[in-house]
Design a protein around this motif. Sequence first.
Motif, PDB file in Angstrom:
ATOM      1  N   ALA A   1       1.097   6.622  -6.625  1.00  0.00           N
ATOM      2  CA  ALA A   1      -0.345   7.262  -7.011  1.00  0.00           C
ATOM      3  C   ALA A   1       0.127   8.774  -6.835  1.00  0.00           C
ATOM      4  O   ALA A   1      -0.289   9.587  -7.741  1.00  0.00           O
ATOM      5  CB  ALA A   1      -1.170   6.994  -6.077  1.00  0.00           C
TER       6      ALA A   1
ATOM      7  N   SER B   1     -14.971   1.828  -9.395  1.00  0.00           N
ATOM      8  CA  SER B   1     -13.855   2.625  -9.556  1.00  0.00           C
ATOM      9  C   SER B   1     -14.137   3.720 -10.662  1.00  0.00           C
ATOM     10  O   SER B   1     -13.596   4.848 -10.256  1.00  0.00           O
ATOM     11  CB  SER B   1     -12.660   1.782  -9.912  1.00  0.00           C
ATOM     12  OG  SER B   1     -11.430   2.688  -9.957  1.00  0.00           O
TER      13      SER B   1
ATOM     14  N   THR C   1      -7.575   6.480  -2.473  1.00  0.00           N
ATOM     15  CA  THR C   1      -7.744   5.250  -2.127  1.00  0.00           C
ATOM     16  C   THR C   1      -6.671   4.499  -1.638  1.00  0.00           C
ATOM     17  O   THR C   1      -6.493   3.930  -0.787  1.00  0.00           O
ATOM     18  CB  THR C   1      -8.289   4.624  -3.448  1.00  0.00           C
ATOM     19  OG1 THR C   1      -7.313   4.665  -4.528  1.00  0.00           O
ATOM     20  CG2 THR C   1      -9.591   4.740  -3.879  1.00  0.00           C
ATOM     21  N   THR C   2      -5.302   4.805  -2.042  1.00  0.00           N
ATOM     22  CA  THR C   2      -4.209   4.156  -1.638  1.00  0.00           C
ATOM     23  C   THR C   2      -3.681   4.501  -0.218  1.00  0.00           C
ATOM     24  O   THR C   2      -3.445   3.853   0.498  1.00  0.00           O
ATOM     25  CB  THR C   2      -3.161   4.102  -2.520  1.00  0.00           C
ATOM     26  OG1 THR C   2      -2.917   5.903  -2.920  1.00  0.00           O
ATOM     27  CG2 THR C   2      -3.075   3.393  -3.953  1.00  0.00           C
TER      28      THR C   2
ATOM     29  N   ALA D   1      -8.355   0.776  -6.456  1.00  0.00           N
ATOM     30  CA  ALA D   1      -7.086   1.266  -7.088  1.00  0.00           C
ATOM     31  C   ALA D   1      -6.963   0.254  -8.211  1.00  0.00           C
ATOM     32  O   ALA D   1      -6.350   0.606  -9.055  1.00  0.00           O
ATOM     33  CB  ALA D   1      -5.904   0.766  -6.083  1.00  0.00           C
TER      34      ALA D   1
ATOM     35  N   PRO E   1      -6.626   7.931  -6.722  1.00  0.00           N
ATOM     36  CA  PRO E   1      -5.695   6.831  -6.522  1.00  0.00           C
ATOM     37  C   PRO E   1      -5.128   7.029  -5.207  1.00  0.00           C
ATOM     38  O   PRO E   1      -4.735   6.244  -4.548  1.00  0.00           O
ATOM     39  CB  PRO E   1      -4.935   6.781  -7.884  1.00  0.00           C
ATOM     40  CG  PRO E   1      -5.717   7.480  -8.919  1.00  0.00           C
ATOM     41  CD  PRO E   1      -6.744   8.347  -8.468  1.00  0.00           C
TER      42      PRO E   1
ATOM     43  N   SER F   1       0.970  -1.078  -0.003  1.00  0.00           N
ATOM     44  CA  SER F   1       0.126  -0.108  -0.062  1.00  0.00           C
ATOM     45  C   SER F   1       0.769   1.307  -0.128  1.00  0.00           C
ATOM     46  O   SER F   1       0.380   1.901  -0.590  1.00  0.00           O
ATOM     47  CB  SER F   1      -1.133  -0.023   1.341  1.00  0.00           C
ATOM     48  OG  SER F   1      -1.565  -1.083   1.466  1.00  0.00           O
TER      49      SER F   1
ATOM     50  N   LEU G   1       2.297   1.690  -3.261  1.00  0.00           N
ATOM     51  CA  LEU G   1       1.308   1.964  -4.344  1.00  0.00           C
ATOM     52  C   LEU G   1       1.051   3.740  -4.186  1.00  0.00           C
ATOM     53  O   LEU G   1       0.599   4.206  -5.038  1.00  0.00           O
ATOM     54  CB  LEU G   1      -0.194   1.356  -4.154  1.00  0.00           C
ATOM     55  CG  LEU G   1       0.162  -0.061  -4.969  1.00  0.00           C
ATOM     56  CD1 LEU G   1      -1.332  -0.945  -4.408  1.00  0.00           C
ATOM     57  CD2 LEU G   1       0.381   0.149  -6.438  1.00  0.00           C
TER      58      LEU G   1
ATOM     59  N   PHE H   1      -0.603   3.617 -12.312  1.00  0.00           N
ATOM     60  CA  PHE H   1      -0.048   2.294 -11.597  1.00  0.00           C
ATOM     61  C   PHE H   1       0.484   1.419 -12.863  1.00  0.00           C
ATOM     62  O   PHE H   1       0.258   0.139 -12.528  1.00  0.00           O
ATOM     63  CB  PHE H   1      -0.971   1.713 -10.994  1.00  0.00           C
ATOM     64  CG  PHE H   1      -1.721   2.266  -9.635  1.00  0.00           C
ATOM     65  CD1 PHE H   1      -0.968   2.780  -8.711  1.00  0.00           C
ATOM     66  CD2 PHE H   1      -3.127   2.857  -9.652  1.00  0.00           C
ATOM     67  CE1 PHE H   1      -1.328   3.719  -7.637  1.00  0.00           C
ATOM     68  CE2 PHE H   1      -3.612   3.358  -8.393  1.00  0.00           C
ATOM     69  CZ  PHE H   1      -2.734   3.925  -7.604  1.00  0.00           C
TER      70      PHE H   1
END
Lengths: 187, 504, 335
Positions: free
Chosen positions: A46, B440, A65-66, B175, A62, A39, A42, B190
Amino acid sequence: MTHPDTEHHDGTSDATPGGVEAARRPGELGFAIVLALASAALLYNAYGIAGFEALSSPGAIPMATTLAMLIAAVAIVVKTARLPKITGETLSRDIFPTAAIVFAVLLLGYGLLLQPFGFLPTSALFLIVAIKYLSKRSWLYTATVSIGSLVVIWLIFRIVFTVLMPAGIMPEAEFIQFFRNMFQGAK
Amino acid sequence: MDAFMAFLTVFSHPELLLLVGVGTFAGVYVGAIPGLSVTMAVSILISFTFSWDVLPAISLMIGIYMGGVYGGSRTAILLNIPGAPSAIATALDGFPMAKRGEAGTAIGVTTVMSFIGGFIGIGVLALAAPFVSDFALTFQPRDYMLLAILGVLLVGSLSSGSLLKGIFAGALGIAIGAVGRDPLTFTSRFTFDLSIMESGISFIAVMIGMFGVSEALLQLQHVNKASIRQKISRIVPSLKTVRKHLPLSMQTSTIGVIIGALPGTGGDIAALMAYDHAKRVTKNPERPFGDGAIEGLVAPETANNAAVGGAFIPMMTLGIPGDAVTAIMIGALYIHGLNPGPMLMVDQPDMFWFIVGALITANFFMLLFGLTGIRLFTKIVEMPRSVLIPLIMLLSIVGAYAVNNSITDVYWMLGFGFFGYFMRHYGYPLGPVILGVILSRLLDDNWRRAIISEREDLGRFFYGIVTSPLSLTLFIAVLLIFVSQTPIWSWGKAKLFGRKQGQS
Amino acid sequence: MKKTVFGAVSALVLGMSGAMAQDYPTKEIQGIIQWGAGGSTDTVMRSVTPHAEDVLGGTIVMQNMTGGVGAIALNHVAGQKADGYSLLMGAENPLLYKVMGLGDKDYTDFTPISILALGTPILVASPDAPFDDYAGMMDYINEHPGELRMGATGPGGLPSVVTAMMNTVEGDLDVISVPYDGDGPALTALQGNAIDVMPAVLGAAIEGIRAGKMKPLAVFDLDANDKLPDAPIVTSFNADYSDYLPWGPFFGVFVKKGTPDDVVTKLSAAYAEAAKSPDFVELMDNRGFSMLAISGDEAEAFLNKWQQNTAWLLDDAGLTKKSPEDFGIMRPAEK
């Protein structure tokens, strides 16, 4: 919540997930730590999408959420670390037994062979090895069941739904065209 | 009178009746196999029915659509592997029933409830289509965003174990949904500069991996255990059962029709929202949710079948697809020389009534095929696990590949299969991951559209929310649900009503 | 039965030894559609291909392969053998991949089989918009800077090209650009007043205009469109647009470069014939596309010119990631 049957804690029902609430299963802490680290990685990634450029930047959601993932994961690590270890379970017997390792290897092999070898030979090999390993019945039984079900799956996906699975070493397209011609010739 | 004749077209032409029947039958099986989707089947039918007349072609497609939406529940109940995303919620209570040997009952309830839901959806289409589509059009980006947040809050009801783990899983799902090139600006997200990440992760691959492969891997530990004998004596639910759940099914069908009619949301979100709704309003289920509550089957199944009728509403009145399947049907209408759009209802009202008739026929066929042949289906669960497990894995692989003809999806599917396996072992719920992936884009895209439209000004953004009745309603719903999931709520409730009620 | 098996085996042997091009096709042909099921590329390809199959006497299995603005499908076909058994069915986007930084391959790695049809852009407004034509919109933008919400579909899409054209001709417009993931969802949003103006392909907007759910502001063409004869053309408001028109999105079928000439000829002939079939012509006409059905050098020249014009237009508007010059795309000669 009471568990009506003992099989429940292996997670085969999603609504009441596996795991044991009041104890730590083997490997559970390690898993939680890996999730927390992932996490964090990420979240960093992000941030790299657009930084704090704008509320509407492609990196905004992003990052949110991360961040949520990281906070939840760290909390899980702390919570899990405090739990007592469960008694009578080992990693190799209850979490990742031999059968699961065998299938991990088989599926990995399948993934690697699918492209060069083609769908039909790879799948036949996979089914025969897997069914033989699990059922320990005769080769004839294994081969019949494997090939039989493979043919049904192939007919549904390849012929009816025209899903072009990798042909590999099998000249599938020529084969099908031949039958198509024959069928059309007969009409 | 003309409308009535058009409505009866299907019934008066045996060949059309037959095609709807064949379509529905095929749809049930297409829907039941994970990876084979109704979308795929209908797009293949476009080429296949190219030289046909428009009525037979549409009949077949409608049959497949109706049957397919229903069929997803089969494998969800029997194998804990949803055949389609709209059946995820069905697995939550359907599979525990199958584990008790009550697969027959579960399928029976599912079928009858799908029928009722389907009927309500069609009824709304027939009677109130223009009204509903006007309402659907009033949804602004901020409303879609609020709807998505409402969806994200379902995490609470989908993770009955640890809420923390549920939150993690839900955020992970969001994500996952963001991986790849962002469809609005083409920025890579990502992707770690890998070209295979560019196209993102197919959410069907995630679903098949997490539910299919991880389930099969878990079953390995029980490979020698005898499979569960299924009682299939009581399939058709009693009138009493149906009547008892009728009020709930009306509510969840309404959720289904509206979510289905909104362009951009479909049966999958509808089913999950309906499940959540059922969990909130059902005071005393016979069994707890997640252990085989009948209400847990009623809600998602009525909702996803009601969403079918809902999806036709914007298609018929405006030429706007309500979901992926109706998008293809619009293409089919074009190919057959019609011009779907707001004028279709004016120029060719017969087409509308014909479609309503065909949908009703398909709904009846669905009831028929749903209640027969259950014995054959339950045989699948009674197969020796030594054969069933490898077959589930192979089907998962083919299914993941079929979605987009991509080997990469197969790798993702396998990766998420193993990840899901460990998640299950350590008590992380899988439902929220899928929920996150589904929501999402809805959340991300509409948040950005909403804030861009207000020139990046949060003040203007909130002013917009409080001045629009629709947005305000959704916003209050979000607040209420959020508060009801936090400890403050149970504390306050206990204070107000005394401890007894606070416990439930 | 024995005969069948024997036949099948000999067919396999034949297939493996590599059949001659004059026998083409000896096996199924794969048609990879760049866009998803139900999209306009999908509809066009699925309706023209059955006619081509009849002419060709073979089977074309069509698959949707989405992702990466179509780049996934393009790279897939580019990775197959150049034997004419993999067709790429796509739209105009790949010609902009290089300048947009979306990939290093485009149609220059392919041979066009047929460029089927060309679309016409049109600027539409929501019925509640406080103006009724292009001139009124320009006045509104000048009076209310930063208020008009204009739909977009990401860099390289039709709206971005039309917007670039407007910025070049009229000077930079102060509007809000709201991104959507396709013209379908954007036109839906337009009808719900979530955006005010949207540049779209005529075919996608035509039914909405007929029903009065959208207002046509200007057709981006040199002549009035016979489907919408009353809609004004943009050059009637500002003659400078004629430098960039006609311009429009197109659909085409391609094979990898290096495919044997006789196979290309056979395929081109099949699609040329198919494009003449009345129901296909009617479909394209209803959707407001003009038929091209060009192949060979003519198609190559068309692609070349399209790429030059569009890439430089976007580059001048500052929308590209890399200069067209880096890829040897020449600036179009001044008119």
